[in-house]
Design an enzyme around this catalytic site. Structure first.
Site, PDB file in Angstrom:
ATOM      1  N   ASP A 124      21.785  76.437 -47.768  1.00 59.21           N
ATOM      2  CA  ASP A 124      22.304  75.188 -48.419  1.00 59.21           C
ATOM      3  C   ASP A 124      21.543  74.283 -48.954  1.00 59.21           C
ATOM      4  O   ASP A 124      21.116  74.402 -49.479  1.00 59.21           O
ATOM      5  CB  ASP A 124      21.837  74.079 -46.281  1.00 59.21           C
ATOM      6  CG  ASP A 124      22.838  72.838 -46.002  1.00 59.21           C
ATOM      7  OD1 ASP A 124      24.271  73.055 -45.717  1.00 59.21           O
ATOM      8  OD2 ASP A 124      22.707  71.425 -46.517  1.00 59.21           O
ATOM      9  N   LYS A 183      32.573  73.609 -37.339  1.00 57.73           N
ATOM     10  CA  LYS A 183      33.341  74.893 -38.589  1.00 57.73           C
ATOM     11  C   LYS A 183      33.730  75.607 -37.552  1.00 57.73           C
ATOM     12  O   LYS A 183      35.348  76.769 -38.064  1.00 57.73           O
ATOM     13  CB  LYS A 183      32.435  74.183 -39.396  1.00 57.73           C
ATOM     14  CG  LYS A 183      32.956  74.501 -40.914  1.00 57.73           C
ATOM     15  CD  LYS A 183      31.236  74.582 -41.560  1.00 57.73           C
ATOM     16  CE  LYS A 183      30.167  72.847 -41.510  1.00 57.73           C
ATOM     17  NZ  LYS A 183      29.627  73.172 -42.467  1.00 57.73           N
ATOM     18  N   SER A 193      30.209  83.248 -45.180  1.00 60.56           N
ATOM     19  CA  SER A 193      28.813  84.631 -44.820  1.00 60.56           C
ATOM     20  C   SER A 193      29.287  85.313 -43.140  1.00 60.56           C
ATOM     21  O   SER A 193      28.830  86.229 -43.272  1.00 60.56           O
ATOM     22  CB  SER A 193      28.041  83.310 -43.954  1.00 60.56           C
ATOM     23  OG  SER A 193      27.108  82.551 -44.467  1.00 60.56           O
ATOM     24  N   ASN A 245      25.785  73.382 -56.399  1.00 58.42           N
ATOM     25  CA  ASN A 245      26.338  75.177 -56.362  1.00 58.42           C
ATOM     26  C   ASN A 245      27.721  74.471 -56.079  1.00 58.42           C
ATOM     27  O   ASN A 245      28.640  74.639 -56.033  1.00 58.42           O
ATOM     28  CB  ASN A 245      25.640  76.079 -55.583  1.00 58.42           C
ATOM     29  CG  ASN A 245      26.642  76.652 -55.581  1.00 58.42           C
ATOM     30  OD1 ASN A 245      27.552  77.584 -56.270  1.00 58.42           O
ATOM     31  ND2 ASN A 245      26.597  77.235 -53.505  1.00 58.42           N
ATOM     32  N   LYS A 286      24.673  79.702 -36.162  1.00 59.37           N
ATOM     33  CA  LYS A 286      24.741  80.080 -37.271  1.00 59.37           C
ATOM     34  C   LYS A 286      24.752  79.062 -37.876  1.00 59.37           C
ATOM     35  O   LYS A 286      25.370  77.649 -37.653  1.00 59.37           O
ATOM     36  CB  LYS A 286      26.464  80.585 -37.485  1.00 59.37           C
ATOM     37  CG  LYS A 286      26.627  80.769 -39.283  1.00 59.37           C
ATOM     38  CD  LYS A 286      26.066  82.161 -39.267  1.00 59.37           C
ATOM     39  CE  LYS A 286      26.373  82.912 -40.543  1.00 59.37           C
ATOM     40  NZ  LYS A 286      25.096  82.610 -41.748  1.00 59.37           N
ATOM     41  N   THR A 295      31.661  78.645 -50.538  1.00 60.10           N
ATOM     42  CA  THR A 295      32.055  76.751 -50.491  1.00 60.10           C
ATOM     43  C   THR A 295      33.122  76.203 -51.689  1.00 60.10           C
ATOM     44  O   THR A 295      34.552  75.426 -51.052  1.00 60.10           O
ATOM     45  CB  THR A 295      30.989  76.109 -49.999  1.00 60.10           C
ATOM     46  OG1 THR A 295      30.265  77.053 -49.312  1.00 60.10           O
ATOM     47  CG2 THR A 295      31.450  75.052 -49.646  1.00 60.10           C
ATOM     48  N   LYS A 337      21.558  74.960 -37.263  1.00 60.61           N
ATOM     49  CA  LYS A 337      21.162  74.341 -38.693  1.00 60.61           C
ATOM     50  C   LYS A 337      19.634  74.267 -38.672  1.00 60.61           C
ATOM     51  O   LYS A 337      18.664  73.862 -37.576  1.00 60.61           O
ATOM     52  CB  LYS A 337      22.218  72.513 -38.967  1.00 60.61           C
ATOM     53  CG  LYS A 337      21.764  72.477 -40.661  1.00 60.61           C
ATOM     54  CD  LYS A 337      22.955  73.041 -40.811  1.00 60.61           C
ATOM     55  CE  LYS A 337      22.799  72.200 -42.171  1.00 60.61           C
ATOM     56  NZ  LYS A 337      24.500  72.908 -42.880  1.00 60.61           N
TER      57      LYS A 337
HETATM   58  N1  GLU Z   1      25.100  75.458 -44.976  1.00 60.81           N
HETATM   59  C1  GLU Z   1      26.341  75.995 -44.931  1.00 60.81           C
HETATM   60  C2  GLU Z   1      27.554  75.104 -44.306  1.00 60.81           C
HETATM   61  O1  GLU Z   1      27.157  73.353 -44.475  1.00 60.81           O
HETATM   62  C3  GLU Z   1      26.644  77.186 -44.840  1.00 60.81           C
HETATM   63  C4  GLU Z   1      26.238  78.092 -43.699  1.00 60.81           C
HETATM   64  C5  GLU Z   1      26.672  79.334 -43.293  1.00 60.81           C
HETATM   65  O2  GLU Z   1      27.710  80.109 -44.098  1.00 60.81           O
HETATM   66  O3  GLU Z   1      26.056  79.857 -42.610  1.00 60.81           O
HETATM   67  O4  GLU Z   1      28.826  75.157 -44.291  1.00 60.81           O
END
Ligand code: GLU
Length: 378
Positions: free
Chosen positions: A100, A48, A312, A175, A24, A144, A60
């Protein structure tokens, strides 16, 4: 390209670990995106998701490009091209991308559409951060920032700060920074500084994030907004640099922009009592040591900005159910997960007489290691 020419852009997807669930993580667009950066970000996603207990691994993605130079049609072509390259690695039980930096719900919509065209069936859970009409959740975009505000409230309680007299500086007005500032402003905190990539504004008496956003949209950059009465309630605020913002005498500093903002060079000058990392990796390891010596409370990124991936997760769950919750339910569940994770991290760091980052890593790495062990090792 719109002019009929063809251009190639390097695209990346790094899958770090999937012991706890499907990979993810977001996809970022940017000229400075690199394989090393995406590898680091993929690993942070592993910690995370493990830390907050959502059943995912870490990944990523990125495209090395200058997104600001593209037309809408070119952005669509780029987004679809990404999926054409990676279709076999993506899926709701394999790897679930999300937005992202410089990617958003529209980009997820194009990517999902391309994915569904190529696979021949509806799979809304293959991407999160989608528009509501395509199975996204309304609160994903502000999640976030909302999670960051929940974490700030926990820090304020810990350090016995009252919202009204707690000054907050936010670096980054994208954002994440914008929604965190707005939620904190609404909860009564004093937002004294805001910035975008081109500069910052500071006013001791407080700024109004909504008015600052209206002004930024109108004038193009936040540094142009210092004279706007509604932003600063009539009093003139100063235009300062992004570096000066980091060193302001505030109670809470929220880096919500890029990596490597607090370094060995400026860590000594950070005056905030607490740093809440809404960006991924804003503090270098050297700076982290300096902040520890100064007894600054640092809430690590893997906890502070986890609200996005938790939302998410809710989106992915709802996609597989085909049943959707109300905004209130989403916010309540999100807040519950983050408050519990904050408490666990605090407990772990207390147990080991360590900082919160070490506490968070002990929990997260421990969970991933246990899952690998149960699966029979590497
Ligand atoms: N891009 C966000 C992060 O760095 C969310 C990633 C996601 O929702 O998968 O946490």
């Amino acid at each position: 390209m719109d002019d009929g020419s063809t251009q190639n852009f390097n695209s990346l997807r790094v899958q770090h670990n999937d012991a706890l669930g499907p990979f993810k993580g977001g996809i970022r667009f940017g000229p400075g995106v690199s394989l090393d950066e995406v590898k680091a970000l993929a690993m942070w996603m592993t910690w995370k998701t493990a830390l907050v207990g959502v059943p995912f691994g870490g990944a990523k993605g990125g495209i090395i490009c200058d997104p600001k130079r593209f037309s809408k049609r070119e952005l669509e072509a780029l987004s679809r091209g990404y999926v054409q390259q990676f279709v076999e690695y993506i899926g709701p039980d394999k790897d679930i991308p999300a937005p992202d930096m410089y990617t958003n719900a529209q980009i997820m919509a194009w990517m999902l559409d391309e994915y569904e065209k190529l696979t021949g069936h509806h799979v809304p859970g293959a991407f999160t951060g989608k528009p509501v009409e395509l199975g996204g959740i309304r609160t994903r975009e502000s999640a976030t920032g909302y999670g960051g505000a929940v974490v700030v409230q926990q820090v304020a309680r810990l350090l016995k700060m009252k919202p009204k007299s707690t000054s907050v500086a936010v670096q980054g007005f994208g954002n994440v920074g914008h929604s965190a500032a707005q939620f904190l402003f609404d909860a009564g905190y004093k937002i004294v500084a805001l910035s975008d990539s081109q500069g910052a504004i500071y006013n001791k008496k407080g700024l109004n994030p909504a008015a600052a956003m209206t002004c930024k949209i109108e004038k193009g950059k936040i540094a142009e907004c210092y004279f706007a009465g509604s932003v600063v309630n009539g009093s003139k605020s100063g235009v300062i640099s992004n570096d000066e913002l980091l060193e302001l005498d505030v109670d809470i500093l929220i880096p919500a922009a890029l990596e490597n903002q607090i370094t060995a060079k400026n860590a000594e000058k950070i005056k905030a009592k607490a740093v809440v990392e809404l960006a991924n990796g804003p503090t270098t390891p050297e700076a982290d040591k300096i902040l520890q010596q100064k007894k600054t409370t640092v809430v690590p990124d893997v906890l502070a900005n986890a609200g996005g991936v938790v939302a998410s997760y809710f989106e992915w769950v709802q996609n597989s159910y085909g049943y959707y919750w109300t905004d209130e339910e989403v916010y309540d569940k999100l807040s519950d997960i983050l408050v519990k994770a904050f408490g666990r991290v605090l407990g772990k760091s207390g147990e080991h007489k360590a900082d919160m980052r070490t506490g968070a890593y002990l929990l997260a790495v421990g969970r991933v290691a246990k899952a690998i062990e149960l699966r029979g090792g590497i």
